[in-house]
Design a protein around this motif. Structure first.
Motif, PDB file in Angstrom:
ATOM      1  N   HIS A   8       1.721  -1.123  -8.117  1.00  0.00           N
ATOM      2  CA  HIS A   8       0.755  -0.934  -7.677  1.00  0.00           C
ATOM      3  C   HIS A   8      -0.083  -2.104  -8.818  1.00  0.00           C
ATOM      4  O   HIS A   8      -1.611  -2.246  -8.537  1.00  0.00           O
ATOM      5  N   PHE A  25      -4.572  -6.190   1.295  1.00  0.00           N
ATOM      6  CA  PHE A  25      -5.160  -6.132  -0.328  1.00  0.00           C
ATOM      7  C   PHE A  25      -6.649  -6.716   0.404  1.00  0.00           C
ATOM      8  O   PHE A  25      -7.830  -5.800  -0.943  1.00  0.00           O
ATOM      9  N   ASP A  36       5.497  -4.000   4.358  1.00  0.00           N
ATOM     10  CA  ASP A  36       5.030  -3.007   5.192  1.00  0.00           C
ATOM     11  C   ASP A  36       5.771  -1.951   5.572  1.00  0.00           C
ATOM     12  O   ASP A  36       5.783  -2.779   6.781  1.00  0.00           O
ATOM     13  N   LYS A  73       1.281  -0.875   0.227  1.00  0.00           N
ATOM     14  CA  LYS A  73      -0.029  -0.145   0.143  1.00  0.00           C
ATOM     15  C   LYS A  73       1.222   0.986   0.057  1.00  0.00           C
ATOM     16  O   LYS A  73       2.301   1.158   0.296  1.00  0.00           O
ATOM     17  N   ASN A  74      -0.269   2.758  -0.643  1.00  0.00           N
ATOM     18  CA  ASN A  74       1.201   3.567  -0.374  1.00  0.00           C
ATOM     19  C   ASN A  74       1.164   3.985   0.992  1.00  0.00           C
ATOM     20  O   ASN A  74       0.954   3.221   2.492  1.00  0.00           O
TER      21      ASN A  74
END
Length: 250
Positions: free
Chosen positions: A204, A242, A220, A47-48
């Motif tokens: 992504h 996700f 992460d 993720k961002n």
């Protein structure tokens, strides 16, 4: 750039060992371990805010880090500093700049300012490099006038002209239309299968990663899961990041 016989030789590898980055007393990424052989594509997903851009900056030597990054030649067992090519997510270009594609690549490839020196030999060399990516007709075009897809092909030619052992692609298809994306990915597959370089892709695009990556790392701050596509995409860690809908992406 050295062509392999038919496929990349697999005799070079990049190792990232226990890499951590701390900025302003905050641990941004911690204990990252990666191992990429030439002729293979390792994709970093997350993720961002997961630390992907920080990892890229550390590998490129743009920020301080703890740990080691090694390039190893498996044939003669030598340890060297890796030559790295880089295709960024964005390139800020002044719309009024007269810089041509030739100027951009020659300025990177030579130690002499291009406005002081220009030769047919260098132009032929750059045109040949661009031709690998179907961009030879762009040699004299202004960089600021390139479409998104054209610019990414030029940047790919630029990133690989010095025969890197590691090619880092940081979200390289942002802002490109679907036809340009497909062409770009075809060129990445060609590089992977025909040249002696390892490819590290930050992406992504989970569908592309599912279909084209040899190994996947779910990030992460630290590595949550690593392995082949099936191992990562069907893991509890992937589901937690996700959600259920993405597990059937492949």
């Amino acid at each position: 750039m050295n062509r392999a016989h038919k496929t990349a030789c697999g005799l070079h590898c990049i190792r990232v060992k226990h890499l951590s980055v701390t900025l302003a007393d905050q641990k941004i990424i911690e204990d990252i371990n990666l191992h990429v052989h030439c002729g293979s594509l390792l994709a970093i997903i997350g993720k961002n805010g997961a630390g992907k851009s920080t990892l890229v900056k550390a590998i490129l030597g743009e920020i301080p880090y703890d740990g080691t990054i090694e390039f190893r030649d498996m044939k003669d067992k030598t340890l060297q500093s890796p030559t790295i090519g880089y295709v960024p997510q964005y390139l800020n270009i002044d719309t009024n700049t007269p810089t041509s594609v030739y100027d951009l690549i020659a300025g990177f490839d030579c130690n002499i300012p291009v406005f002081l020196w220009k030769s047919k030999k260098e132009a032929d060399r750059i045109r040949k490099q661009l031709a690998i990516f179907g961009a030879e007709d762009l040699l004299d075009k202004q960089v600021s006038k390139l479409s998104g897809g054209e610019l990414q092909r030029v940047l790919l030619a630029l990133a690989t002209i010095k025969e890197p052992k590691l090619l880092v692609l940081d979200e390289p298809v942002s802002g490109i239309d679907q036809a340009g994306i497909q062409l770009f990915y075809q060129q990445i597959d060609y590089l992977k299968n025909n040249f002696d370089m390892a490819i590290l892709l930050i992406s992504h695009d989970l569908n592309y990663v599912a279909n084209c990556a040899d190994e996947v790392v779910l990030l992460d701050k630290t590595i949550l899961k690593a392995g082949d596509v099936s191992q990562v995409y069907h893991s509890a860690e992937f589901l937690s990041v996700f959600g259920q809908g993405h597990q059937e992406v492949k």
